[in-house]
Every structure is written in structure tokens, then in C-alpha cells.
Design a protein around this motif. Structure first.
Motif, PDB file in Angstrom:
ATOM      1  N   ALA A  53       0.868  -1.166   0.000  1.00  0.00           N
ATOM      2  CA  ALA A  53       0.000   0.000   0.000  1.00  0.00           C
ATOM      3  C   ALA A  53       0.907   1.218   0.000  1.00  0.00           C
ATOM      4  CB  ALA A  53      -0.909   0.008   1.227  1.00  0.00           C
ATOM      5  N   THR A  54       0.307   2.394   0.053  1.00  0.00           N
ATOM      6  CA  THR A  54       1.131   3.597   0.165  1.00  0.00           C
ATOM      7  C   THR A  54       0.698   4.377   1.393  1.00  0.00           C
ATOM      8  OG1 THR A  54      -0.383   4.866  -1.180  1.00  0.00           O
ATOM      9  CG2 THR A  54       1.460   3.817  -2.319  1.00  0.00           C
ATOM     10  N   ILE A  55       1.610   5.218   1.853  1.00  0.00           N
ATOM     11  CA  ILE A  55       1.309   6.071   2.989  1.00  0.00           C
ATOM     12  C   ILE A  55       1.627   7.496   2.570  1.00  0.00           C
ATOM     13  CG2 ILE A  55       3.614   5.521   3.924  1.00  0.00           C
ATOM     14  CD1 ILE A  55       2.576   6.087   6.673  1.00  0.00           C
ATOM     15  N   GLU A  56       0.705   8.421   2.872  1.00  0.00           N
ATOM     16  CA  GLU A  56       0.969   9.806   2.527  1.00  0.00           C
ATOM     17  C   GLU A  56       1.383  10.555   3.778  1.00  0.00           C
ATOM     18  OE1 GLU A  56      -2.040  11.759   0.172  1.00  0.00           O
ATOM     19  OE2 GLU A  56      -0.905  13.632   0.304  1.00  0.00           O
ATOM     20  N   LEU A  57       2.552  11.175   3.705  1.00  0.00           N
ATOM     21  CA  LEU A  57       3.086  11.868   4.880  1.00  0.00           C
ATOM     22  C   LEU A  57       2.698  13.342   4.825  1.00  0.00           C
ATOM     23  CD1 LEU A  57       6.419   9.948   4.681  1.00  0.00           C
ATOM     24  CD2 LEU A  57       4.610   9.612   6.367  1.00  0.00           C
ATOM     25  N   SER A  58       2.869  14.014   5.942  1.00  0.00           N
ATOM     26  CA  SER A  58       2.337  15.373   6.036  1.00  0.00           C
ATOM     27  C   SER A  58       2.968  16.313   5.012  1.00  0.00           C
ATOM     28  CB  SER A  58       2.546  15.909   7.453  1.00  0.00           C
ATOM     29  OG  SER A  58       3.932  15.967   7.717  1.00  0.00           O
ATOM     30  N   SER A  59       4.221  16.024   4.636  1.00  0.00           N
ATOM     31  CA  SER A  59       4.883  16.895   3.656  1.00  0.00           C
ATOM     32  C   SER A  59       4.355  16.646   2.243  1.00  0.00           C
ATOM     33  CB  SER A  59       6.386  16.613   3.684  1.00  0.00           C
ATOM     34  OG  SER A  59       6.606  15.242   3.416  1.00  0.00           O
ATOM     35  N   GLY A  60       3.441  15.687   2.108  1.00  0.00           N
ATOM     36  CA  GLY A  60       2.935  15.353   0.786  1.00  0.00           C
ATOM     37  C   GLY A  60       3.734  14.250   0.123  1.00  0.00           C
ATOM     38  N   VAL A  61       4.834  13.836   0.770  1.00  0.00           N
ATOM     39  CA  VAL A  61       5.631  12.728   0.222  1.00  0.00           C
ATOM     40  C   VAL A  61       4.819  11.432   0.348  1.00  0.00           C
ATOM     41  CG1 VAL A  61       7.690  11.308   0.593  1.00  0.00           C
ATOM     42  CG2 VAL A  61       7.836  13.796   0.775  1.00  0.00           C
ATOM     43  N   VAL A  62       4.832  10.648  -0.724  1.00  0.00           N
ATOM     44  CA  VAL A  62       4.139   9.365  -0.679  1.00  0.00           C
ATOM     45  C   VAL A  62       5.179   8.252  -0.638  1.00  0.00           C
ATOM     46  CG1 VAL A  62       2.604   7.812  -1.935  1.00  0.00           C
ATOM     47  CG2 VAL A  62       2.155  10.260  -1.927  1.00  0.00           C
ATOM     48  N   ALA A  63       5.041   7.335   0.313  1.00  0.00           N
ATOM     49  CA  ALA A  63       5.975   6.216   0.420  1.00  0.00           C
ATOM     50  C   ALA A  63       5.221   4.915   0.207  1.00  0.00           C
ATOM     51  CB  ALA A  63       6.642   6.205   1.789  1.00  0.00           C
ATOM     52  N   ASP A  64       5.925   3.926  -0.355  1.00  0.00           N
ATOM     53  CA  ASP A  64       5.348   2.597  -0.483  1.00  0.00           C
ATOM     54  C   ASP A  64       5.524   1.857   0.824  1.00  0.00           C
ATOM     55  OD1 ASP A  64       4.429   2.535  -3.142  1.00  0.00           O
ATOM     56  OD2 ASP A  64       6.513   2.469  -3.823  1.00  0.00           O
ATOM     57  N   LYS A  69       4.970  10.465  12.247  1.00  0.00           N
ATOM     58  CA  LYS A  69       5.978  11.537  12.321  1.00  0.00           C
ATOM     59  C   LYS A  69       7.376  10.956  12.331  1.00  0.00           C
ATOM     60  CE  LYS A  69       3.256  14.973  14.712  1.00  0.00           C
ATOM     61  NZ  LYS A  69       2.608  14.789  16.023  1.00  0.00           N
ATOM     62  N   GLU A  70       7.568   9.868  13.079  1.00  0.00           N
ATOM     63  CA  GLU A  70       8.895   9.246  13.133  1.00  0.00           C
ATOM     64  C   GLU A  70       9.277   8.667  11.775  1.00  0.00           C
ATOM     65  OE1 GLU A  70      10.940   9.629  15.347  1.00  0.00           O
ATOM     66  OE2 GLU A  70       9.914   9.951  17.258  1.00  0.00           O
ATOM     67  N   ILE A  71       8.297   8.112  11.069  1.00  0.00           N
ATOM     68  CA  ILE A  71       8.585   7.563   9.738  1.00  0.00           C
ATOM     69  C   ILE A  71       9.064   8.682   8.829  1.00  0.00           C
ATOM     70  CG2 ILE A  71       7.514   6.578   7.660  1.00  0.00           C
ATOM     71  CD1 ILE A  71       5.722   4.899   9.513  1.00  0.00           C
ATOM     72  N   GLU A  72       8.338   9.799   8.883  1.00  0.00           N
ATOM     73  CA  GLU A  72       8.683  10.913   8.016  1.00  0.00           C
ATOM     74  C   GLU A  72      10.062  11.479   8.368  1.00  0.00           C
ATOM     75  OE1 GLU A  72       5.672  13.888   7.790  1.00  0.00           O
ATOM     76  OE2 GLU A  72       6.554  14.637   5.924  1.00  0.00           O
ATOM     77  N   ALA A  73      10.288  11.697   9.672  1.00  0.00           N
ATOM     78  CA  ALA A  73      11.568  12.271  10.095  1.00  0.00           C
ATOM     79  C   ALA A  73      12.721  11.350   9.704  1.00  0.00           C
ATOM     80  CB  ALA A  73      11.554  12.494  11.605  1.00  0.00           C
ATOM     81  N   THR A  74      12.509  10.040   9.810  1.00  0.00           N
ATOM     82  CA  THR A  74      13.586   9.102   9.512  1.00  0.00           C
ATOM     83  C   THR A  74      13.837   8.987   8.017  1.00  0.00           C
ATOM     84  OG1 THR A  74      12.919   7.901  11.480  1.00  0.00           O
ATOM     85  CG2 THR A  74      14.460   6.798  10.020  1.00  0.00           C
ATOM     86  N   LEU A  75      12.774   9.116   7.215  1.00  0.00           N
ATOM     87  CA  LEU A  75      12.990   9.098   5.762  1.00  0.00           C
ATOM     88  C   LEU A  75      13.804  10.317   5.349  1.00  0.00           C
ATOM     89  CD1 LEU A  75       9.548   7.855   4.384  1.00  0.00           C
ATOM     90  CD2 LEU A  75      11.722   6.630   4.389  1.00  0.00           C
ATOM     91  N   ASN A  76      13.600  11.463   6.054  1.00  0.00           N
ATOM     92  CA  ASN A  76      14.365  12.671   5.745  1.00  0.00           C
ATOM     93  C   ASN A  76      15.791  12.590   6.258  1.00  0.00           C
ATOM     94  OD1 ASN A  76      12.219  13.869   4.449  1.00  0.00           O
ATOM     95  ND2 ASN A  76      11.414  14.763   6.356  1.00  0.00           N
ATOM     96  N   ASP A  77      15.975  11.901   7.405  1.00  0.00           N
ATOM     97  CA  ASP A  77      17.301  11.829   8.013  1.00  0.00           C
ATOM     98  C   ASP A  77      17.526  10.405   8.529  1.00  0.00           C
ATOM     99  OD1 ASP A  77      19.652  12.094   9.408  1.00  0.00           O
ATOM    100  OD2 ASP A  77      18.714  13.138  11.109  1.00  0.00           O
ATOM    101  N   PRO A  78      17.927   9.477   7.636  1.00  0.00           N
ATOM    102  CA  PRO A  78      18.044   8.066   8.024  1.00  0.00           C
ATOM    103  C   PRO A  78      19.021   7.853   9.180  1.00  0.00           C
ATOM    104  CG  PRO A  78      18.284   8.326   5.647  1.00  0.00           C
ATOM    105  CD  PRO A  78      18.308   9.695   6.238  1.00  0.00           C
ATOM    106  N   GLY A  79      19.981   8.766   9.326  1.00  0.00           N
ATOM    107  CA  GLY A  79      21.016   8.580  10.350  1.00  0.00           C
ATOM    108  C   GLY A  79      20.460   8.452  11.757  1.00  0.00           C
ATOM    109  N   ARG A  80      19.300   9.114  12.020  1.00  0.00           N
ATOM    110  CA  ARG A  80      18.758   9.099  13.377  1.00  0.00           C
ATOM    111  C   ARG A  80      18.239   7.727  13.784  1.00  0.00           C
ATOM    112  NH1 ARG A  80      13.206   9.911  13.535  1.00  0.00           N
ATOM    113  NH2 ARG A  80      13.248  11.325  15.314  1.00  0.00           N
TER     114      ARG A  80
END
Lengths: 747, 76
Positions: free
Chosen positions: A55-66, A174-185
Motif C-alpha cells: 500500500a502507500t502512505i501519505e506523509l504530512s509533507s505530501g511525500v508518498v511512500a510505499d 511523524k517518526e517515519i517521516e523524520a527518519t525518511l528525511n534523516d536516516p542517520g537518526r
């Protein structure tokens, strides 16, 4: 781990990929359903019959992830092809791509075992977010999570959720989104590491043997895959995709270790659990005072299991529940099935009035609309069965079914969970075959699929009713046992015994394999999340419609063509002139209509007899004659391939009674009784009738079943095997019954 | 050594040794059956040949006939 990219796998320039992993029974599917949008899909992994949920998930920034929901498992280690999927999807081994983030859904009440798999994933160096689910249940036990301690020790984002109630999912998002933006965390950078010098040496030897794709310059990942190989590889595993070099390295390491009395498996597993156990007191803290101040009491699951797993009460309740499931498939689905049939009959008649008479009209009515109808007609039973299975799985009862039925089913070489699909087979083999998905091993699923079609499904009933009602007297044995009823019960017993016997024989021959010891988790009873159950029911049904549905549709059209062509213009002209003669006669309107209808029926009958199917029926006559069947029955058998009950209406057309005949039709019964061979002997004797019923009980006269098996096993090999073995069995059994009966002096 | 399958329902003890076929052993160990871990026998259903165990907060069922290779520490 094939080199080519499998269909459906995406390539570069892609959306971020989030993989959802975790132990079974952690509420992972509920998290999946709560997180993702309406575009969820159920398909199969390439080459194996494991459901693949995307499925897909839509994040608050509008980014769509599978989002890919991998099947629940206790570990990444693997023995079978099915288990190998976990390491392939999470480590991103070809044809799967490396995920951008793994979300592990853990059960708060069984944290240490759930963390074990998280450590394996951390070893791979994939960014990981931990969702500790069912935090509410932990609190109800008087314990609390220390999320900060977990974040600190694991070095990754940790959120607590109660997916059933929708709590904590915004934080997870939120954690999914933050981690996709900054995988290092979400990369702990080696906070967890096994530090055993002896093991380090072993691992280096295996790392050196890893193929380039596995050892892509990341030493942590290479080391993790080396540990995986050490734990997973065995002499007799099913992991064909592992390079032989790795296999050789693992074998030599294990051999060396064995010489010095070391147990490599124990060392690896114990070091992970030791790390977890040392930190558990910090992760889960007991409150000083229980909320209600009471001492620990027996959990509700314990009290329920005291009844549901009871040697007497447990079985009784189980049988009662199964009775309800069976009854619902058998009779409650009936109004819906009739409504579907009525709808498609109506559509057929509508098409008749809109389209000019002729070949197009016949194709639309007899091929297309009937074809779609024969797919849709399965919907009521499939939806119902998936609904029951969904509730049984989500509530935790399915594990109890396996528990209660293990010993009985094992005696026949079957899995304890095979009981539900086999019982459903009494209603219809198609949903039953789809229900084999509840078993983990391919061997168990395929074996169950090979015996389900032997159960007396509801489509055989009209055939039995017609034969019994026509050829057997409504008399009684011993003055009170009705012959007809006994015969019907006899057919049920016969099919059940044959199915069990077939399972025993197949499990000892074709499906022979080492006995697999049972390790069965009995999860606590939990309230199912109804929207999730309903959604999975619909997704699974849709995937059946898309894949098996097309095969069934094509087969119906082919069968229609077989029974409708060729047509000679001379024949049509002759019937047309007959009709014209009736129209021109001075008879009353009612009389004329009746005579025209008789001519129409005669024409249909004539056309069927001269069709390819009719010729095929004649061609197979020598083969079925020893069973007591003539070529007309041969045509009926060919027509019955669309669905067994079609036999009745095909016989109606063959005998010129019309295609709206049902099994209770007196006219059809009289025609059948009056039918004789060329020498005047009756065709339909009770013995021939019995032979015909035995044939229907055993033959795989059902293309939808074959399409469903093809859909579930992803190969034509099993449906072909099923068709051949059941046909051979049917022929032999009917032969023995008919010829044996004649030899004994019955006619 | 004492066998796990000889526990009385309700009784608990520490695992000492996990034997048996390698893949069975590995599966059990990965689910937390390790030497030193406490297991409790929750119930025995003899006609089903099954044991229900509690370990690390979860309930795991094994066949009694297959649990013969799980040994317990004999306490003092």
C-alpha cells in the motif's frame, strides 16, 4: 535471489520504501491498515505462495511512500523459501530493493522476544523505527514502558502504540517521516554488537565467501549476512538461492566448531538475548502499586483457554463453531448466490432483447454474461469464509484450532489448520482452496489443496438429487430408513473417507518429508479490529477475482464455443421452415407457441449433439462405456466441466427438455428412465446411476477449482496433477462399481 | 536430568539444555528457549499430545512426544 528483476518489483527513481516487520500476532496488520491509504493490494511474492501486502502512505509533507507488510516471523533466520522472504525483503536482496526504513511492530507484553528480531535487523544497518504496540495491555498488567531508556539503549526512534484503538499512530507517522528525511537518526551505529572473539574469527571466514551483492562495501551488513548464513544454512534446507561458496564456508566453520565442542547457534542466539535480558528491567518497569491494588490474578486468556482447550468442552465448542461456519457457507450464502444467479440470468435476457438474434446475442448471453456470472457466483461464499477466517485469526482462535486438531490431522499427514479449509470444501472447493493460506508451509498448503476437491461440494448435490430421485425407489430399508436419504449420506461418507485416505497416501508418497516438530504460539485472545478484518476480506477476494476470475471467464467462453459450434445452415433452415409451417397453420395462438417451443428445444438438442462438444462426447464413448455411460452422458460430463451442476441443464438440452431444467424436473426424470441403448436395454439402471455418482464424487469436474489451485500455487503443474489423479481415480472406481456390479448379477 | 515434559501443570523450572534436531532447536532458541530461562507448564492436554508452556510472557505449545529433548536444571 534471482538476478533478474521480477515483475511487479520496482526499479530506480522510486518512492521511498517502508517495510513493516515483526513477530506474528503483534497487531502488525492493524498498524498496516491504520497507516496506509485505500490503495492496498494483496498479491503473491514471485515464485512462492505467500501473500504480499502493499500500500502507500501519505506523509504530512505530501511525500508518498510505499509500504510493504512482510509476513510475521520470529526471526530473520530461514529454512524454507517462505522464511527466506524476510531476509530478502529486509536486507533488500535481489529482486527486492533495499528498504529506506524498516518499522518493527513489537508486542509490549512479549518485549524480549520481539526485540530479538529487531536486533537482527539493526545488525543489517537498515534504519529502524520501533513501534511498541499493545502498550495498553502492558499497562493493564501494572507495567510501564520506559521509551527513553529504549531510545537511548537501542539508538533508534521508539514509539508506543495501541493500534486497535488508533493510539500512537500519529507519532509513528511523524517518526517515519523524520527518519525518511534523516536516516542517520535511526541507525544505532553499532550499539548492539556481538563481541565474541571465537565467533569473530568464524564470521570473517564466511564474510570472505559472500557474493558481491551481499557484501557491498558495508562491513556491518556483510557481517550480519554472515551471521544469517551461519544460523540458517543446513544440509537439507530449501534456500536454493544461497551461493555454493557461502554454503562451503558455513559448513567448514560449523565443522571446526563442532570439533572443539562449540555450539555456534547457541552462541549467536544467546549473545543477542543476553544483551536484551540485561536491559529488560530498564525497558519495562513494574509500577509500585497495581492500579486496583490487587495481587496478580489469572488472566482472562487463561480462564477462556481453560474452557476452549478443554479436552471435552474445547472440542465441543470447536465443533459447534465449525457447524456455524459450515451452515453459513452451505445455506446462509444461498440467497446471495441465488440473487447473483438471478441477476446474471436477467442480464442475459436483457441482452437478448437488445441484441438482434444470432451469434453475437448467443455469445453475449451464453459466453460472456454466463462467464462473468460463474466468477461472481463465488463471491458470497468467499467473502463469508474470509470474514470467518479473519475473525478467527485476529482473535487468536485460529491457533487454538491448530492446537485442538493437531493430533487428528497429523495422523493423516495434514496440518492442524487444514481442518477449516477441508470443512469449507463441503460447501465449495474454491473458497476452501483460498483458505489454505492460513498454513505457513507450502507443503501443507499444496497437500490440502490436492484433497479438498474430493469433499462433497454443494455443486454435486443437484447431480446426486437427479440420479437418486430418478433411479432409486423412495422405499425404506428395515421399514424406516429411506433408501434415497441413505444413499445421499453414503455419498458424503464416501467422499470424506476418500479425501482422508488420499491425504494419507499423498503425505507418505509425493509429499513425503521429514516430520516437522510443532512449535505453536497461543497468543492472548484479543478483540479483532473489524475494519482491518473487513478490508483484508475484500483485498483477498479482489485478488481472487483478478487472477482466478480471468481463467474461469476464458474457460466458460471456450466451453460455450465447444457446445455451440459448428452450426450448419441446412439444419437452421430446416427448423425455420418447421416453425414457419406452425405459424401458418390454423391452430390457436397458445397451441402454436407450444409447438414452436418444442421445435426450439429440438433445435437446441440437435445443435448440441452436432457441436464439437457433442462430437467429443461421442469420441469419448468407448472410454466411458465400461463405466455404463453412453455418449449423451459424455456430453453431460463435458458440460459439467464448467460447474458440476451444469450437468443437469446439459442433460435437459440433450434430451430436448430445455435448458431451464432443474434436478426436480419430472419431464427430465421420465426421459432419463425411458432412455434405451440400441438393443433396447435401459441406459440408466440403478447400477449405472451409482457408477455415475461415484464418478462425480471423484472426478475433478470443475475448472474453477483448477483455476483456484493455479492461482494459489502459481504453477500449472499442481492443477494438472489434480485433474489427472482425480480423473484416473474416478474412472477406476466407476469401472470397479459398474463392472463389479454386473459381475455380481446387478444390471 | 529432569525433562521439561515431566513438569506438573503450574510448576516452573529453568531450562538446562535444548536438544533435538538442529532446526527445531534453533527455532526454539530464537523464541527465547535458552539455558537458564524460566519455563512454566501451563497445561497438558494428553489426548491431543500437547503441552502449553509459558516463557518470556508468551504461550508456546509443543507436542509432548517432541519435547523429550528439553532438559531442566535440577534445583538444589
Amino acid at each position: 535471489m534471482t538476478s533478474s528483476s521480477a515483475p511487479g518489483m520496482r526499479k530506480s527513481l522510486r518512492r521511498p520504501l517502508v517495510v513493516l516487520a515483526g513477530n506474528p500476532n503483534t497487531g502488525k496488520t492493524t498498524v498496516f491498515n491504520r497507516l496506509t491509504g485505500s490503495d492496498a493490494k494483496v498479491a503473491n511474492y514471485p515464485g512462492v505462495t505467500v501473500e504480499r501486502h502493499t500500500a502507500t502512505i501519505e506523509l504530512s509533507s505530501g511525500v508518498v511512500a510505499d509500504v510493504l507488510d512482510v509476513p510475521g516471523s520470529y526471526s530473520l533466520s530461514a529454512h524454507s523459501r517462505e522464511e527466506e522472504l524476510a531476509i530478502q525483503t529486509i536486507a533488500g536482496l535481489a529482486p527486492f530493493e533495499v528498504p529506506d526504513l524498516v518499522v518493527v511492530v513489537a508486542d509490549a507484553t512479549q518485549l524480549s522476544r520481539n526485540l530479538y528480531m529487531s536486533l537482527q535487523i539493526l545488525e543489517l544497518g537498515v534504519p529502524l523505527v520501533l513501534a511498541v504496540n499493545m502498550a495498553d495491555m502492558l499497562e493493564a498488567r501494572g507495567e510501564v514502558l520506559d521509551l527513553d531508556a529504549m531510545r537511548r539503549e537501542l539508538g533508534i526512534p521508539v514509539v508506543s502504540t495501541a493500534a486497535l484503538h488508533g493510539r500512537g499512530l500519529d507519532e509513528l507517522r511523524k517518526e517515519i517521516e523524520a527518519t525518511l528525511n534523516d536516516p542517520g537518526r535511526a541507525r544505532p551505529g553499532g550499539r548492539w554488537k556481538s563481541e565474541d572473539p571465537a565467533l569473530d574469527k568464524d564470521l570473517r571466514a564466511v564474510v570472505d565467501a559472500l557474493p558481491a551483492e551481499w557484501n557491498s562495501g558495508d562491513s556491518g551488513r556483510a557481517r550480519a549476512l554472515a551471521i544469517w548464513s551461519l544460523l540458517s544454512l543446513e544440509e537439507k534446507d530449501e534456500l536454493d538461492a544461497v551461493p555454493s561458496g557461502v554454503r562451503a564456508a558455513v559448513a567448514s566453520v560449523r565443522e571446526q566448531a563442532a570439533k572443539t565442542g562449540r555450539q555456534v547457534d547457541l552462541e549467536i542466539i544467546r549473545s543477542r538475548y543476553a544483551w536484551i535480558d540485561a536491559r529488560m528491567p530498564a525497558f519495562v518497569k513494574r509500577r509500585e502499586v497495581r492500579p486496583d491494588g490487587s495481587p496478580a490474578r489469572k488472566s482472562s486468556t487463561d480462564r477462556v483457554d481453560g474452557v476452549l482447550l478443554h479436552p471435552v468442552a474445547g472440542f465441543a465448542i470447536f465443533l459447534l463453531l465449525m457447524g456455524i461456519v459450515f451452515q453459513s457457507l452451505f445455506s446462509w450464502a444461498d440467497p446471495a448466490i441465488r440473487a447473483v444467479e438471478g441477476l446474471f440470468a436477467w442480464l442475459g435476457s436483457v441482452s437478448k432483447t437488445w441484441l438482434p438474434d444470432g451469434i453475437v446475442d448467443e455469445f453475449v448471453e451464453g459466453g460472456l454474461i454466463a462467464g462473468v456470472g460463474s466468477v461472481v457466483v463465488f463471491l458470497p461464499q468467499i467473502l463469508l469464509l474470509f470474514l470467518f477466517i479473519g475473525f478467527m485469526e485476529d482473535s487468536g482462535y485460529m491457533a487454538r484450532v491448530a492446537f485442538l486438531m493437531d493430533r487428528i490431522m497429523r495422523a493423516m499427514g495434514l496440518h492442524g489448520r487444514a481442518f477449516v479449509p477441508m470443512l469449507s470444501g463441503y460447501a465449495c472447493a474454491v473458497p476452501a482452496i483460498l483458505a489454505t493460506r492460513t498454513m505457513e508451509r507450502q507443503r501443507d498448503r499444496t497437500l490440502t489443496m490436492m484433497v479438498i476437491p474430493l469433499m462433497t461440494c454443494s455443486a454435486r448435490l443437484p447431480v446426486y438429487t437427479l440420479i437418486i430421485g430418478t433411479l432409486f425407489p423412495p422405499s425404506r430399508v428395515f421399514g424406516f430408513l429411506p433408501v434415497q436419504g441413505l444413499l445421499m449420506i453414503g455419498m458424503y461418507l464416501f467422499s470424506t473417507l476418500t479425501a482422508l485416505l488420499a491425504a494419507m497416501v499423498l503425505s507418505k508418497t509425493l509429499f513425503k518429508g521429514p516430520a516437522v516438530p510443532l512449535i505453536l504460539e497461543l497468543p492472548p485472545y484479543r478483540m479483532p479490529h473489524v475494519p482491518s478484518v473487513v478490508r483484508m476480506m475484500w483485498l483477498r477476494t479482489r485478488s481472487f477475482l483478478e487472477s482466478a476470475g480471468t481463467v474461469i471467464l476464458v474457460c466458460t467462453v471456450v466451453l460455450w464455443a465447444l457446445l455451440s459450434f459448428p452450426r450448419s445452415t441446412g439444419q437452421t433452415a430446416r427448423f425455420d421452415s418447421d416453425r414457419a409451417a406452425v405459424e401458418a397453420s390454423g391452430a390457436s395462438a397458445a397451441d402454436r407457441a407450444e409447438r414452436i417451443a418444442a421445435i426450439d428445444r429440438a433445435e437446441d438438442s440437435e445443435r448440441l449433439r452436432s457441436s464439437y462438444g457433442g462430437r467429443l462426447g461421442r469420441a469419448i464413448e468407448p472410454a466411458i462405456e465400461p463405466l455404463g455411460f453412453d455418449w449423451k452422458i459424455g456430453i453431460g460430463l463435458i458440460g459439467a466441466f464448467a460447474a458440476r451442476e451444469v450437468f443437469v441443464s446439459t442433460m435437459g438440452v440433450v434430451y430436448g427438455v430445455g435448458d431451464e431444467t432443474d434436478e426436480e424436473s419430472a419431464t427430465l426424470r421420465e426421459k432419463i428412465r425411458a432412455e434405451t441403448h440400441a438393443d433396447g436395454r435401459p441406459v440408466y439402471t440403478p447400477l449405472a446411476g451409482l457408477s455415475l455418482m461415484i464418478f462425480f464424487a471423484l472426478a475433478c469436474q470443475c475448472m474453477s477449482t483448477l483455476a483456484a489451485v493455479r492461482r494459489e500455487t502459481k504453477t500449472w503443474r499442481w492443477p494438472i496433477f489434480l485433474f489427472v489423479y482425480m480423473s484416473v481415480l474416478a474412472w477406476l472406481a466407476s469401472f470397479v462399481v459398474y463392472q463389479g456390479g454386473r459381475w455380481l448379477g446387478f444390471s | 536430568m529432569k525433562l521439561l515434559r515431566d513438569l506438573v501443570p503450574g510448576q516452573s523450572a529453568r531450562l538446562a539444555h535444548i536438544g533435538g534436531d538442529r532446526s527445531f532447536r534453533r527455532r526454539l532458541m530464537e523464541m527465547g528457549f535458552l539455558p537458564g530461562t524460566v519455563v512454566r507448564l501451563v497445561r497438558r492436554v494428553d489426548i491431543a499430545d500437547l503441552l502449553e508452556l509459558e516463557i518470556r510472557g508468551s504461550r508456546i505449545s509443543l507436542r509432548r512426544s517432541e519435547a523429550g529433548s528439553l532438559f531442566l536444571e535440577t534445583e538444589g
